[in-house]
Write an enzyme that holds these catalytic residues in place. Structure first.
Site, short mmCIF file in Angstrom:
data_model
loop_
_atom_site.label_atom_id
_atom_site.label_comp_id
_atom_site.label_asym_id
_atom_site.label_seq_id
_atom_site.Cartn_x
_atom_site.Cartn_y
_atom_site.Cartn_z
N LEU A 33 0.86 -1.16 -0.05
CA LEU A 33 -0.04 0.13 -0.14
C LEU A 33 0.77 1.34 0.03
O LEU A 33 1.92 1.16 0.73
CB LEU A 33 -0.88 -0.14 1.42
CG LEU A 33 -2.03 -1.22 1.44
CD1 LEU A 33 -2.75 -0.90 2.71
CD2 LEU A 33 -2.92 -1.16 0.15
N ASP A 34 0.28 2.38 -0.80
CA ASP A 34 1.14 3.47 -0.63
C ASP A 34 1.42 4.07 0.74
O ASP A 34 0.55 3.73 1.93
CB ASP A 34 0.42 4.56 -1.43
CG ASP A 34 0.40 4.12 -2.94
OD1 ASP A 34 1.16 3.47 -3.30
OD2 ASP A 34 -0.68 4.86 -3.69
N ARG A 35 2.03 4.99 1.12
CA ARG A 35 2.41 5.58 2.22
C ARG A 35 1.12 6.03 3.08
O ARG A 35 0.89 5.55 4.33
CB ARG A 35 3.69 6.47 2.41
CG ARG A 35 3.64 7.16 3.85
CD ARG A 35 4.31 8.60 3.63
NE ARG A 35 5.85 8.67 2.90
CZ ARG A 35 6.97 8.64 3.80
NH1 ARG A 35 6.79 8.35 5.13
NH2 ARG A 35 7.95 8.37 3.23
#
Length: 316
Positions: free
Chosen positions: A145-147
């Site tokens: 997942l993205d930050r």
């Protein structure tokens, strides 16, 4: 002769891969010859190179002692002694760990060598439990997942489970659902299918629907197909709450697809969204995973997302 017992986290590894990791100073071709010539036995019997090892299998390896350098094998686990081990565990068994990643945390270290990442916390957590038991295999995530995207991340605690998770994802047999708030009025359900091209320099993804568009972003050969399904849960004149099923898993796919239809994610400034109060990042949460066998895991959206939804008249 070297005797080695297969640990639980190593179960599912192919024999030749196991030996290659165990003895990195021996060429792969020589490892194949060792297996073919009966210099490797599993539970007292010869096996072929693709045999899947099981926890507790006893290996007898006939090799010169100098070729087997235990000190050169794998990572040292003691580096996790001082690492933050606080993770939100949604589900755990001997092979699988499902965690709820918070907003603002990287899944893996980036080029800046971030230490406080989800995977480092997972390793520290398992280290404290005494479950980093293999000198060769490190538990790893099957999805990323993205930050600033929160939610469910799958971790294979064994080589066999990690391989299985990756197979399910590649074959689209594992269903991944997200919830988000987008700008504007959306109703019903739909499918978004624009091809994507990734620009690593700007860290942006672009939707391309023609060869001319693709050429402007580096060439049609770089375009990758992407499929996003959505279902509106609630809608108003200004914002809509939607559930998304991610069919393919391209970088920034959800964010890019919804920008392309004029409904960027609330707060997603990079992809056309507007800041909402102090929120200047996408409100996107991986809230449901459905396994091929019907098992389902859920994670409640973070407090920040719930608070914003309440203020704009939507209910998560």
């Amino acid at each position: 002769m070297i005797n080695r017992k297969v640990t639980p986290s190593e179960s599912g590894k192919r024999l030749h891969r196991f030996l290659r990791n165990l003895m990195p100073n021996i060429p792969l071709g020589q490892i194949y010859k060792m297996i073919d010539n009966g210099k490797v036995k599993v539970n007292g019997k010869r096996k072929n190179q693709n045999y899947e090892l099981a926890a507790g299998d006893e290996l007898a390896i006939y090799v010169e002692e100098e070729a087997y350098k235990e000190a050169s094998i794998g990572q040292k686990k003691t580096k996790y002694v001082g690492v933050n081990a606080n993770i939100n565990v949604v589900y755990e068994d001997a092979e699988l760990l499902v965690v709820n990643k918070p907003t603002g945390m990287l899944t893996h270290p980036d080029q800046a060598d971030q230490k406080d990442t989800l995977i480092n916390r997972v390793h520290a957590y398992l280290y404290r439990k005494g479950e980093l038991d293999s000198p060769m295999f490190m538990p790893a995530t099957a999805n990323r997942l993205d930050r600033n995207t929160s939610g469910l991340v799958l971790v294979g605690k064994t080589a066999g489970m990690l391989h299985q998770l990756n197979q399910w994802i590649q074959k689209h047999e594992l269903s991944k659902y997200y919830v988000t708030i987008v700008e504007g009025l959306l109703t019903g359900e739909g499918t978004l299918s624009g091809d994507l091209i990734r620009d690593e320099k700007s860290n942006r993804t672009h939707v391309v629907r023609s060869e001319a568009e693709a050429e402007r972003h580096g060439g049609a050969e770089r375009a990758k197909s992407a499929l996003t399904r959505y279902r509106v849960l609630q809608s108003g004149a200004t914002y809509s709450l939607i559930e998304i099923e991610l069919i393919s898993g391209r970088t920034h796919q959800i964010r890019t697809h919804f920008q392309s239809i004029g409904h960027p994610l609330l707060g997603d400034i990079k992809y056309g969204g507007r800041r909402y109060g102090d929120v200047n990042h996408q409100l996107l949460h991986a809230w449901r995973l459905v396994m091929p066998d019907g098992r389902e895991y859920k994670a409640t959206p973070p407090a920040e997302m719930k608070a914003v939804a309440d203020r704009i008249g939507l209910r998560i």
